[in-house]
Write a protein that holds these residues in place. Structure first.
Motif, mmCIF file in Angstrom:
data_model
loop_
_atom_site.group_PDB
_atom_site.id
_atom_site.type_symbol
_atom_site.label_atom_id
_atom_site.label_comp_id
_atom_site.label_asym_id
_atom_site.label_seq_id
_atom_site.Cartn_x
_atom_site.Cartn_y
_atom_site.Cartn_z
ATOM 1 N N PRO A 356 -29.669 99.687 42.559
ATOM 2 C CA PRO A 356 -29.546 100.500 41.344
ATOM 3 C C PRO A 356 -30.569 100.034 40.317
ATOM 4 O O PRO A 356 -30.902 98.842 40.251
ATOM 5 C CB PRO A 356 -28.109 100.228 40.883
ATOM 6 N N ASP A 357 -31.053 100.988 39.512
ATOM 7 C CA ASP A 357 -32.126 100.692 38.556
ATOM 8 C C ASP A 357 -33.329 100.058 39.246
ATOM 9 O O ASP A 357 -33.939 99.097 38.761
ATOM 10 C CB ASP A 357 -31.624 99.790 37.420
ATOM 11 N N GLU A 358 -33.690 100.608 40.388
ATOM 12 C CA GLU A 358 -34.902 100.182 41.092
ATOM 13 C C GLU A 358 -36.099 100.268 40.149
ATOM 14 O O GLU A 358 -36.230 101.222 39.392
ATOM 15 C CB GLU A 358 -35.130 101.077 42.308
ATOM 16 N N TRP A 359 -36.964 99.253 40.188
ATOM 17 C CA TRP A 359 -38.113 99.257 39.294
ATOM 18 C C TRP A 359 -39.334 98.623 39.956
ATOM 19 O O TRP A 359 -39.222 97.909 40.950
ATOM 20 C CB TRP A 359 -37.811 98.534 37.983
ATOM 21 N N ILE A 360 -40.478 98.920 39.378
ATOM 22 C CA ILE A 360 -41.723 98.276 39.764
ATOM 23 C C ILE A 360 -42.433 97.854 38.486
ATOM 24 O O ILE A 360 -42.396 98.573 37.472
ATOM 25 C CB ILE A 360 -42.607 99.215 40.606
ATOM 26 N N ALA A 361 -43.031 96.681 38.503
ATOM 27 C CA ALA A 361 -43.756 96.198 37.327
ATOM 28 C C ALA A 361 -45.046 96.987 37.159
ATOM 29 O O ALA A 361 -45.755 97.273 38.126
ATOM 30 C CB ALA A 361 -44.063 94.711 37.471
ATOM 31 N N ALA A 362 -45.354 97.326 35.911
ATOM 32 C CA ALA A 362 -46.608 98.018 35.627
ATOM 33 C C ALA A 362 -47.801 97.191 36.097
ATOM 34 O O ALA A 362 -48.813 97.740 36.550
ATOM 35 C CB ALA A 362 -46.710 98.306 34.129
ATOM 36 N N SER A 363 -47.679 95.877 36.023
ATOM 37 C CA SER A 363 -48.768 95.007 36.481
ATOM 38 C C SER A 363 -48.995 95.136 37.982
ATOM 39 O O SER A 363 -50.124 94.976 38.471
ATOM 40 C CB SER A 363 -48.469 93.548 36.115
ATOM 41 N N GLU A 364 -47.922 95.413 38.730
ATOM 42 C CA GLU A 364 -48.070 95.607 40.172
ATOM 43 C C GLU A 364 -48.829 96.900 40.473
ATOM 44 O O GLU A 364 -49.664 96.950 41.376
ATOM 45 C CB GLU A 364 -46.694 95.626 40.839
ATOM 46 N N LEU A 365 -48.523 97.959 39.721
ATOM 47 C CA LEU A 365 -49.279 99.193 39.884
ATOM 48 C C LEU A 365 -50.755 98.967 39.597
ATOM 49 O O LEU A 365 -51.632 99.480 40.297
ATOM 50 C CB LEU A 365 -48.739 100.286 38.963
ATOM 51 N N GLN A 366 -51.041 98.191 38.565
ATOM 52 C CA GLN A 366 -52.431 97.926 38.222
ATOM 53 C C GLN A 366 -53.118 97.115 39.314
ATOM 54 O O GLN A 366 -54.283 97.365 39.664
ATOM 55 C CB GLN A 366 -52.519 97.179 36.893
ATOM 56 N N ALA A 367 -52.397 96.151 39.890
ATOM 57 C CA ALA A 367 -52.979 95.353 40.971
ATOM 58 C C ALA A 367 -53.300 96.232 42.175
ATOM 59 O O ALA A 367 -54.348 96.067 42.824
ATOM 60 C CB ALA A 367 -52.023 94.232 41.371
ATOM 61 N N ALA A 368 -52.409 97.183 42.490
ATOM 62 C CA ALA A 368 -52.667 98.098 43.605
ATOM 63 C C ALA A 368 -53.854 99.001 43.298
ATOM 64 O O ALA A 368 -54.705 99.247 44.166
ATOM 65 C CB ALA A 368 -51.423 98.933 43.899
ATOM 66 N N THR A 369 -53.929 99.497 42.063
ATOM 67 C CA THR A 369 -55.052 100.347 41.671
ATOM 68 C C THR A 369 -56.373 99.597 41.774
ATOM 69 O O THR A 369 -57.373 100.134 42.272
ATOM 70 C CB THR A 369 -54.846 100.859 40.236
ATOM 71 N N ASP A 370 -56.376 98.350 41.322
ATOM 72 C CA ASP A 370 -57.603 97.544 41.402
ATOM 73 C C ASP A 370 -58.030 97.356 42.859
ATOM 74 O O ASP A 370 -59.226 97.440 43.186
ATOM 75 C CB ASP A 370 -57.391 96.181 40.743
ATOM 76 N N PHE A 371 -57.067 97.085 43.735
ATOM 77 C CA PHE A 371 -57.384 96.902 45.150
ATOM 78 C C PHE A 371 -57.945 98.192 45.745
ATOM 79 O O PHE A 371 -58.940 98.173 46.476
ATOM 80 C CB PHE A 371 -56.154 96.448 45.916
ATOM 81 N N LEU A 372 -57.313 99.308 45.445
ATOM 82 C CA LEU A 372 -57.779 100.593 45.984
ATOM 83 C C LEU A 372 -59.148 100.967 45.434
ATOM 84 O O LEU A 372 -59.939 101.631 46.115
ATOM 85 C CB LEU A 372 -56.748 101.682 45.706
ATOM 86 N N ASP A 373 -59.449 100.541 44.217
ATOM 87 C CA ASP A 373 -60.804 100.742 43.696
ATOM 88 C C ASP A 373 -61.824 99.989 44.559
ATOM 89 O O ASP A 373 -62.929 100.512 44.827
ATOM 90 C CB ASP A 373 -60.901 100.252 42.246
ATOM 91 N N ARG A 374 -61.464 98.797 45.014
ATOM 92 C CA ARG A 374 -62.371 98.048 45.884
ATOM 93 C C ARG A 374 -62.503 98.715 47.255
ATOM 94 O O ARG A 374 -63.580 98.711 47.852
ATOM 95 C CB ARG A 374 -61.885 96.601 46.024
ATOM 96 N N VAL A 375 -61.388 99.281 47.741
ATOM 97 C CA VAL A 375 -61.456 100.032 48.995
ATOM 98 C C VAL A 375 -62.431 101.204 48.857
ATOM 99 O O VAL A 375 -63.283 101.434 49.715
ATOM 100 C CB VAL A 375 -60.057 100.544 49.402
ATOM 101 N N ALA A 376 -62.287 101.948 47.750
ATOM 102 C CA ALA A 376 -63.158 103.107 47.522
ATOM 103 C C ALA A 376 -64.615 102.689 47.430
ATOM 104 O O ALA A 376 -65.515 103.342 47.965
ATOM 105 C CB ALA A 376 -62.728 103.839 46.266
#
Length: 381
Positions: A356-376
């Protein structure tokens, strides 16, 4: 669009496993549909659910595939402090069903793919979304078949389950089973006139308990915890009343094999035991029955020495990969079985998944975005 508004849209689709995922799939397809993108859907038998594959850029066997599942576990019986299907952000946390498992990763992938110019890529990038992963990786076999028949084999698959962006190179499998017994009803004052399905289910549960103890003797070297194959009987339903010999009983259960164990061989042992019970039951009541069904299977992800998947991620991150194992199952084993070097790596913590109240840290989203930028950047001209 960046990841946050996309995540808001994704969470608004209630893709709990009993529901269709088609509204979400069509949303994603419309978001990505443009020149240079190839989009394919593969449906379940009812055509109420679908996998999606989107390929961007040129064709070739050196592509990178990003994989996620579109379904989420249900919220029934959970005490949420807000609407599970409305994204809300508080103190750096984004709340909503699927935020962590695993719509957060999907949102980051979509943000990155929307920004890509297909004609500027020298290698293909794929997004693959499966259905009914939470039911035992039900949809991914059809997704793999569609991928194999219509696209060149990717050089790397990254399954974005929540690992806090740590690389996972091994995990257990999951075999989800349903075993049903049919006996014959009779008044409990004369049990011999009937055949108790619960009695035979009890014998089967005792057999499973012995198996579970036996499994502890073979330890894994891959780092999974606990380091042995586990077994759990999740539900038992049977009988009609206190004074009636039970005519039926059904168990839903699972076992989670370590990567070194052949799960299909365990199934064979189970089914031979059930065959013996069935014959014994039919010797008493000719139309009695015992049936075992495999509801879902997640293949283990097996660690591979000198893995090209790990080498690829090391080049993208610029740091050495420390092989890590997790106890939960994913779609990753199916990609590996199809000959695609595969690892698991995504934002968020598994401790938040299904809660219940599942969440993800905004910092985790940013870390994933940064990684995917390197993939791109790695696949661009």
């Amino acid at each position: 669009m960046n990841a946050r508004p996309i995540l808001r849209e994704l969470i608004a689709f209630d893709t709990s496993t009993p529901n269709s995922n088609l509204p979400l799939v069509h949303f994603v397809a419309n978001l990505l549909d443009r020149p240079g993108c190839t989009i394919r859907l593969s449906y379940d038998d009812s055509r109420s659910k679908a996998n999606l594959i989107c390929a961007v850029g040129p064709t070739g066997e050196d592509g990178i595939l990003l994989s996620g599942h579109s379904d989420v576990v249900g919220v029934d019986g959970q005490a949420w402090t807000g609407n599970p299907f409305v994204l809300r952000e508080t103190a750096g946390r984004l709340y909503g069903r699927g935020a962590c498992d695993m719509k957060g990763f999907i949102a980051c992938c979509l943000e990155r793919m929307i920004k890509l110019s297909p004609d500027r890529l020298r290698r293909p990038l794929y997004l693959a979304l499966s259905y009914d992963e939470e039911l035992g990786c039900v949809g991914v076999p059809r997704l793999i078949a569609d991928l194999q028949h219509n696209f060149p084999r990717p050089a790397l698959a990254i399954v974005g389950e929540p690992t806090q962006m740590r690389v996972v190179s091994a995990h257990k499998g999951v075999f989800v089973m349903r075993t049903s017994f049919r006996g014959r009803a009779a008044h409990s004052s004369n049990p011999a006139a009937g055949l108790s399905a619960i009695d035979y289910a009890h014998r089967f549960v005792a057999f499973l308990a012995d198996l579970a103890e036996e499994f502890k003797e073979q330890r894994s070297r891959s780092g999974v915890a606990p380091p042995y194959t586990t077994l759990n009987v999740g539900t038992i339903q049977g009988g009609t009343s206190l004074n009636t010999v039970a005519p039926s009983c059904t168990l839903v259960w699972e076992f989670r094999p370590i990567p070194e164990v052949d799960g299909h061989a365990i199934c064979g042992r189970v089914e031979r035991f059930i065959d013996n019970l069935r014959q014994e039951m039919r010797d008493i009541v000719p139309d009695a029955d015992a049936v075992n069904e495999r509801l879902g299977i997640a293949f283990p992800l097996r660690w591979e020495a000198n893995s090209s998947a790990e080498a690829s991620v090391e080049r993208l991150t610029g740091s050495a990969v420390i092989p890590t194992a997790v106890p939960f199952g994913t779609d990753a084993g199916y990609f590996q079985a199809a000959g695609i070097p595969t690892l698991v790596m995504g934002p968020g913590s598994i401790e938040q998944a299904h809660q219940p109240d599942e969440w993800i840290a905004a910092s985790e989203l940013q870390a994933a975005t940064d990684f995917l930028d390197r993939v791109a950047a790695a696949i661009a001209n």
